[in-house]
Design an enzyme around this catalytic site. Structure first.
Site, PDB file in Angstrom:
ATOM      1  N   TRP A 157     -18.038  16.449  12.872  1.00 18.37           N
ATOM      2  CA  TRP A 157     -17.364  16.002  11.840  1.00 18.37           C
ATOM      3  C   TRP A 157     -17.818  16.498  10.646  1.00 18.37           C
ATOM      4  CZ3 TRP A 157     -12.866  13.357  13.033  1.00 18.37           C
ATOM      5  CH2 TRP A 157     -12.804  12.815  14.135  1.00 18.37           C
TER       6      TRP A 157
ATOM      7  N   GLU B 171      -5.568  -3.599  -0.363  1.00 21.43           N
ATOM      8  CA  GLU B 171      -6.034  -4.761   0.691  1.00 21.43           C
ATOM      9  C   GLU B 171      -7.484  -5.610   0.217  1.00 21.43           C
ATOM     10  OE1 GLU B 171      -5.294  -1.871   1.474  1.00 21.43           O
ATOM     11  OE2 GLU B 171      -4.292  -1.755   3.339  1.00 21.43           O
TER      12      GLU B 171
ATOM     13  N   THR C 192       0.874  -1.207  -0.024  1.00 23.67           N
ATOM     14  CA  THR C 192      -0.111   0.213   0.062  1.00 23.67           C
ATOM     15  C   THR C 192       0.797   1.266   0.050  1.00 23.67           C
ATOM     16  OG1 THR C 192      -0.034   0.162   2.257  1.00 23.67           O
ATOM     17  CG2 THR C 192      -1.558  -1.236   1.551  1.00 23.67           C
TER      18      THR C 192
HETATM   19  P1  ADP Z   1      -3.670   4.136  -0.611  1.00 27.67           P
HETATM   20  O1  ADP Z   1      -4.295   3.510   0.816  1.00 27.67           O
HETATM   21  O2  ADP Z   1      -2.304   3.749  -0.159  1.00 27.67           O
HETATM   22  O3  ADP Z   1      -4.050   5.429  -1.001  1.00 27.67           O
HETATM   23  P2  ADP Z   1      -5.177   2.436  -2.148  1.00 27.67           P
HETATM   24  O4  ADP Z   1      -4.863   2.551  -3.671  1.00 27.67           O
HETATM   25  O5  ADP Z   1      -5.264   1.057  -1.633  1.00 27.67           O
HETATM   26  O6  ADP Z   1      -3.884   2.790  -1.658  1.00 27.67           O
HETATM   27  O7  ADP Z   1      -6.282   3.388  -1.732  1.00 27.67           O
HETATM   28  C1  ADP Z   1      -7.409   2.811  -1.105  1.00 27.67           C
HETATM   29  C2  ADP Z   1      -8.296   3.943  -0.677  1.00 27.67           C
HETATM   30  O8  ADP Z   1      -8.714   4.759  -1.694  1.00 27.67           O
HETATM   31  C3  ADP Z   1      -9.518   3.779   0.032  1.00 27.67           C
HETATM   32  O9  ADP Z   1      -9.415   3.154   1.314  1.00 27.67           O
HETATM   33  C4  ADP Z   1     -10.292   4.845  -0.051  1.00 27.67           C
HETATM   34  O10 ADP Z   1     -10.115   5.961   0.838  1.00 27.67           O
HETATM   35  C5  ADP Z   1      -9.812   5.380  -1.532  1.00 27.67           C
HETATM   36  N1  ADP Z   1     -10.915   5.288  -2.362  1.00 27.67           N
HETATM   37  C6  ADP Z   1     -10.732   4.010  -3.457  1.00 27.67           C
HETATM   38  N2  ADP Z   1     -12.011   4.099  -4.171  1.00 27.67           N
HETATM   39  C7  ADP Z   1     -12.528   5.142  -3.743  1.00 27.67           C
HETATM   40  C8  ADP Z   1     -13.809   5.696  -4.438  1.00 27.67           C
HETATM   41  N3  ADP Z   1     -14.653   5.180  -5.387  1.00 27.67           N
HETATM   42  N4  ADP Z   1     -14.368   6.757  -3.828  1.00 27.67           N
HETATM   43  C9  ADP Z   1     -13.478   7.384  -2.844  1.00 27.67           C
HETATM   44  N5  ADP Z   1     -12.564   6.843  -2.117  1.00 27.67           N
HETATM   45  C10 ADP Z   1     -11.958   5.882  -2.675  1.00 27.67           C
END
Ligand code: ADP
Length: 567
Positions: free
Chosen positions: A465, A349, A206
């Site tokens: 929030w 994940e 990640t």
């Molecule tokens: P990192 O956690 O390093 O950014 P990832 O690419 O695994 O790597 O990112 C996952 C995160 O991206 C999710 O936990 C979420 O916060 C965000 N995310 C993914 N898809 C969406 C979406 N459609 N809308 C909003 N946030 C998203």
């Protein structure tokens, strides 16, 4: 009583064999860099030629003496060669480890050493980025260079396309370096056979905005099941009839599973190679009559102004995720090409696709505005994926009423249950076996997830929030605004207050007061940011998302004006 069905292991070779047996004639195209005055050169191959080379690549891994479950790293663009590695490494029992080429040097060193990579396959155009770090890698014995400047070999040995090829960087004189094509030419084919579906197939770290990246290890089984999820009609509906252009990098959560799903389904593939410019992407979609493409919202923001006058009639799905898809962006695509964006949500994940936002048959008859609002949600969980929302800091489940907001937790056969050799695992997995996503959201009674924020990006004002995502969505629907990120700034009285960091469209103007006045009727009074700064660009992370951490660091000492409306 037990079922009496065959317990066939679900493995990556099973996916590979299907493409090899059934779809040998289907095409895999890799684009080179697009010259300013013409189309990008394309290298064509077929699944038959790809499969034959992939068997021999398995032989190369044997010849190099890579251990039985050795980590095979890649440092590469999306290309047909990268797809060979995607299948040869797990096909021979090894573990594919895709390195994110945009990570900071220290993080790359950490990842390579933590995973104990034995070999790195690197695109020649990227060797300049990688080579200075090689001395910090403790376990890497071989650097294999894939010459993406010369053109990949084509099916039936055809000549590579000419023109547009970038300068080939000099290669260091070092015994660890070898040429991909030379090794492949000298290697014999090997069969792919994996019995244990729970064996590791691939790993991906990640990008972690704080601390060292964490390693997620996909199994053969999770890879097959996730690919089938992507093939479902209510997933991304990948089928044999598709031409798929994965813009999302193969080093970012396995190109969201599209490369695997395309092979399993026998879909044609178009890889963008090193050129991710909006012009190159728009050209490829039109030229190759792409039906499915996928990338983060910033990609589609860049491509939007270039759609005018193009024939994109083949396109049926633009999958988008990684960060929230602004409603205005999706609506702009609907206005321009008659098709909104298909939002999906997930994380490294979760393989990564966990939800997709399809429109339910029972929603027919709703107004376009209501449907647009629905499409700005992250959608419903794919079959096999379970979701729950939980009061932060407890295991108490919250109701699916579209109101109660809490941490989204997830479980299922393609969801991680642990990190690779990491003492921090305890923070991310609950005692009852769910992954804590760090995302905060609501779920409607029909199961549509609406992410409100990441736990670390929520703004806490006067004990309540504020959702930065909701504010950004509203600000980005202003006609003068190209991009906006909202961050919390420390405030003596309210603890934190929102600051909007706004990028205007070229030649557009709007003042801070005008923008905030425009926002006032749209959000709760106390959500309206206390300030607005105009910036040239929102800083991005290594995977193209807004880097709010960079913004928070830049504006840590920003003095907000005295709050007018009370908290
Ligand atoms: P990192 O956690 O390093 O950014 P990832 O690419 O695994 O790597 O990112 C996952 C995160 O991206 C999710 O936990 C979420 O916060 C965000 N995310 C993914 N898809 C969406 C979406 N459609 N809308 C909003 N946030 C998203």
């Amino acid at each position: 009583m037990q079922g009496l069905m065959q317990n066939t292991p679900l493995t990556v070779p099973m996916m590979f064999r299907r493409a090899e047996r059934l779809f040998g004639d289907k095409s895999v195209v890799t684009a080179g860099r697009k010259p300013a005055d013409g189309p990008a050169p394309l290298q064509h191959t077929t699944y038959a030629a790809w499969a034959e080379r992939t068997h021999r690549l398995g032989g190369v891994l044997d010849d190099l003496g890579i251990s039985a479950d050795g980590r095979v790293a890649t440092f590469a663009w999306n290309s047909a060669r990268h797809l060979e590695l995607y299948f040869a490494a797990p096909g021979t029992g090894r573990v594919l480890h895709t390195l994110n080429i945009r990570l900071f040097a220290e993080q790359l060193t950490y990842i390579v050493n933590h995973a104990s990579d034995e070999v790195i396959f690197v695109d020649r155009t990227l060797i300049g980025l990688l080579w200075p770090l090689v001395k910090t890698f403790k376990t890497v014995r071989h650097i294999i260079v894939m010459d993406d400047t010369a053109g990949a070999p084509t099916a039936a040995g055809g000549a590579p396309a000419a023109g547009g090829a970038p300068e080939a960087p000099e290669l260091p004189d070092d015994p660890r370096i070898a040429d991909y094509e030379e090794l492949l030419a000298a290697a014999g084919p090997v069969d792919f056979d994996v019995d244990d579906e729970n064996r590791a197939a691939a790993m991906c770290y990640t990008s972690g905005t704080t601390g060292n990246p964490k390693g997620v290890v996909y199994s053969h089984r999770s890879t097959v099941l996730h690919s089938m999820g992507a093939m479902l009609a209510d997933g991304i509906a990948v089928s044999e009839r598709d031409v798929i252009l994965p813009i999302v990098p193969m080093f970012h959560a396995n190109a969201w599973g599209l490369a695997h799903a395309a092979v399993f389904a026998g879909a044609s593939l178009v890889f963008p190679g090193p050129d991710m410019s909006p012009a190159a992407i728009a050209d490829l979609i039109e030229r190759r009559r792409v039906t499915v493409t996928a990338g983060v919202p910033t990609i589609w923001m860049g491509v939007l102004p270039l759609l005018e006058g193009r024939d994109l009639s083949a396109l049926t799905r633009i999958a988008c995720g990684g960060s929230a898809v602004p409603k205005a962006l999706s609506e702009a695509y609907r206005a321009k090409i008659g098709m909104p964006i298909l939002q999906a949500w997930g994380m490294t994940e979760t393989s990564p696709v966990a939800t997709a936002c399809g429109q339910r048959s029972t929603f027919e008859g709703r107004s376009e505005d209501e449907l647009a609002d629905l499409r700005s949600t992250q959608g419903v969980s794919l079959p096999c994926v379970d979701l729950r929302i939980v009061e932060p800091g407890s295991t108490d489940e919250l109701p699916w009423d579209g109101e109660a907001s809490g941490e989204i937790q997830v479980r299922g056969p393609w969801i991680a249950r642990d990190y690779y050799d990491d003492p921090r695992s305890g923070e991310s997995f609950t005692d009852d076996g769910w992954l804590r996503t760090g995302d905060v959201g609501t779920i409607t009674p029909e199961g549509y997830v609406r992410l409100v924020d990441r736990t670390k990006d929520l703004i806490k004002s006067g004990g309540e929030w504020i959702s930065s995502v909701a504010l950004e969505n509203e600000i980005m629907s202003h006609p003068a605004v190209a991009e906006a990120a909202v961050i919390g700034i420390a405030d003596e009285r309210w603890q934190e207050r929102p600051l909007a960091c706004v990028v205007l469209k070229p030649d557009a103007t709007v003042t801070e007061e005008e923008l905030l006045d425009w926002l006032r009727p749209k959000v709760p009074r106390w959500w309206v940011p206390d300030g607005c700064v105009f910036i040239d660009e929102v800083p991005k992370t290594s995977v193209g998302k807004f880097s709010k951490k960079t913004l928070r660091d830049s504006y840590a000492d920003y003095k907000l004006p005295v709050r007018r409306d009370g908290g």
